[in-house]
Write an enzyme that holds these catalytic residues in place. Structure first.
Site, PDB file in Angstrom:
ATOM      1  CB  CYS A   1      45.594  42.525  35.649  1.00 34.18           C
ATOM      2  SG  CYS A   1      43.942  42.344  36.309  1.00 34.18           S
TER       3      CYS A   1
ATOM      4  CG  HIS B   1      39.409  40.076  29.038  1.00 34.11           C
ATOM      5  ND1 HIS B   1      40.188  40.053  30.167  1.00 34.11           N
ATOM      6  CD2 HIS B   1      39.148  38.771  28.736  1.00 34.11           C
ATOM      7  CE1 HIS B   1      40.381  38.801  30.531  1.00 34.11           C
ATOM      8  NE2 HIS B   1      39.762  38.005  29.682  1.00 34.11           N
TER       9      HIS B   1
ATOM     10  CE1 TYR C   1      43.376  37.060  39.895  1.00 30.98           C
ATOM     11  CE2 TYR C   1      44.706  39.058  39.915  1.00 30.98           C
ATOM     12  CZ  TYR C   1      44.614  37.687  39.993  1.00 30.98           C
ATOM     13  OH  TYR C   1      45.756  36.942  40.176  1.00 30.98           O
ATOM     14  N   GLY C   2      38.034  40.875  38.681  1.00 32.92           N
ATOM     15  CA  GLY C   2      37.197  42.072  38.634  1.00 32.92           C
ATOM     16  C   GLY C   2      35.965  42.046  39.515  1.00 32.92           C
TER      17      GLY C   2
ATOM     18  CD  GLU D   1      38.200  34.855  29.500  1.00 36.71           C
ATOM     19  OE1 GLU D   1      37.543  33.920  29.964  1.00 36.71           O
ATOM     20  OE2 GLU D   1      39.218  35.321  30.032  1.00 36.71           O
TER      21      GLU D   1
ATOM     22  CB  CYS E   1      39.206  45.680  31.304  1.00 33.80           C
ATOM     23  SG  CYS E   1      39.126  43.888  31.448  1.00 33.80           S
TER      24      CYS E   1
ATOM     25  CG  ASP F   1      45.492  39.877  32.623  1.00 35.83           C
ATOM     26  OD1 ASP F   1      45.152  40.989  33.076  1.00 35.83           O
ATOM     27  OD2 ASP F   1      44.704  39.127  32.014  1.00 35.83           O
ATOM     28  CB  SER F   2      43.027  38.297  36.306  1.00 31.77           C
ATOM     29  OG  SER F   2      42.447  38.887  35.162  1.00 31.77           O
TER      30      SER F   2
HETATM   31  N1  DGL Z   1      42.342  41.367  33.420  1.00 32.79           N
HETATM   32  C1  DGL Z   1      41.334  42.113  34.138  1.00 32.79           C
HETATM   33  C2  DGL Z   1      41.566  43.621  33.992  1.00 32.79           C
HETATM   34  O1  DGL Z   1      42.375  44.086  33.202  1.00 32.79           O
HETATM   35  C3  DGL Z   1      39.935  41.730  33.746  1.00 32.79           C
HETATM   36  C4  DGL Z   1      39.535  40.291  33.969  1.00 32.79           C
HETATM   37  C5  DGL Z   1      39.203  39.932  35.407  1.00 32.79           C
HETATM   38  O2  DGL Z   1      38.137  40.345  35.928  1.00 32.79           O
HETATM   39  O3  DGL Z   1      40.010  39.238  36.008  1.00 32.79           O
HETATM   40  O4  DGL Z   1      40.949  44.384  34.711  1.00 32.79           O
END
Ligand code: DGL
Length: 266
Positions: free
Chosen positions: A73, A184, A42-43, A150, A182, A10-11
Site C-alpha cells: 500500500c 489500485h 486508508y487514503g 474496484e 497506488c 495493503d489496505s
Molecule cells: N491501497 C492504497 C494505496 O496504495 C489505496 C486504497 C486506499 O485508499 O486505501 O495507496
C-alpha cells in the site's frame, strides 16, 4: 536459505496487483497477503491513523513468522519508513517506485498519482529529489480512482473522462514518466495509458518492488526458499464479501491462491 513466507499487506485488495507481480517473479517463494478490507480506504485518513493501522498489520504478519514484510500500500508506505523491525526486513514501495521512475525518465520530469494522503505526505517528491535534485515532480491526488478500480471499470468511458480530468493539469508539465502511486491504479492502466499516450512511461509499484527484492535476494540480504516445489499463497482479509473475492480472483489471474480467509488482527 529461508523457507518462511514473505508477508505483503495493503489496505484492501488493490495490493494484489503487487502480490501477483511478486508471485510471478519469485515462483519458489510463498506469500501471506493481508488486505485490511474492514478499514479501507486508508487514503482519506489522517497520517496518525494510517500509521496506527500499518503498525497493527506489521505486528500481525510478524506473529505469523514471515521472513520479510512488503508494504504494498502506497498510502501506508508513506507512514512507515523503517527498513526493519527487530531484524525483520520491511520494504515500502516509495523508494523502489522513485528509483524506477528516475531510471526510465530521460527528461527527469516525473508525475506522481496517488491517494490524498500519499500526495499530501510528499513522500514520492522528497524521495525523488533526494535521489536526483535536478528532477522535477508534479503530483496529483486522484481519490475517485479507487472506487472505479474496484468496480472493474477500466476502459469505461466514464473512467476515461475522469482520468482525463485528473491528468489534464499534470500533462501540461511535459512529464515523460508517471508513477502510479497506488496499488489500485494498475487496474486502470488502459484508461490511464489512453490519456497519457505512448510517450509517457507508466511505473507501477509491483514491478518496482520486485526489482528491489531480486537485488536483496542476489545480495543474500534475503534468504531464498530454494527447496520449495509448490508456491503457497494465502490471502487474508479483515472483512469479506462476494464482490471482494470475485475481484481478488480477477486481479490475481493467472496466479492462484491456495487459501482465502477472514482474520481478526487481535
Ligand atoms: N491501497 C492504497 C494505496 O496504495 C489505496 C486504497 C486506499 O485508499 O486505501 O495507496
Amino acid at each position: 536459505m529461508d523457507s518462511r513466507p514473505i508477508g505483503v499487506f495493503d489496505s484492501g485488495i488493490g495490493g494484489l496487483t503487487v502480490l501477483k507481480e511478486l508471485a510471478l517473479q519469485f515462483p519458489h517463494e510463498s506469500f501471506l497477503y493481508l488486505g485490511d478490507t474492514a478499514r479501507l480506504p486508508y487514503g482519506s485518513k489522517s497520517a496518525h491513523t494510517i500509521r496506527k493501522y500499518s503498525e497493527q498489520n506489521i505486528q500481525f504478519l510478524k506473529r505469523l513468522d514471515v521472513k520479510a514484510i512488503v508494504i504494498a500500500c502506497n498510502t501506508a508506505s508513506t507512514q512507515v519508513p523503517e527498513p526493519e523491525l527487530e531484524g525483520l526486513p520491511i520494504y515500502n514501495v516509495i523508494g523502489p517506485g522513485a528509483q524506477r521512475a528516475l531510471e526510465v525518465s530521460h527528461s527527469k520530469r516525473i508525475g506522481v498519482l496517488g491517494t490524498r494522503a500519499t500526495i499530501n505526505s510528499k513522500a514520492y517528491s522528497h524521495k525523488i529529489m533526494d535521489l536526483d535534485p535536478s528532477a522535477s515532480v508534479i503530483d496529483q491526488a486522484c481519490p475517485l480512482f479507487v472506487p472505479l478500480a474496484e468496480e472493474g471499470w477500466d476502459s469505461d468511458p466514464v473512467t476515461n473522462l475522469i482520468v482525463f480530468r485528473y491528468l489534464s493539469q499534470i500533462l501540461q508539465h511535459s512529464i515523460d514518466t508517471l508513477i502510479l502511486g497506488c496499488t489500485h491504479y494498475p487496474l486502470l492502466k488502459n484508461s490511464i495509458a489512453r490519456v497519457t499516450g505512448s510517450s509517457i512511461e507508466l511505473v507501477d509499484s509491483g514491478e518496482a518492488i520486485a526489482r528491489w527484492l531480486e537485488r536483496d535476494f542476489s545480495k543474500n540480504r534475503l534468504g531464498r526458499n530454494a527447496n520449495s516445489s509448490h508456491q503457497k499463497i494465502e490471502i487474508m482479509t479483515t472483512d469479506s464479501s462476494a464482490h471482494f473475492t470475485e475481484m481478488a480472483l480477477k486481479i490475481l489471474k493467472p496466479v492462484k491462491a491456495d487459501e482465502f480467509k477472514v482474520v481478526d488482527l487481535n
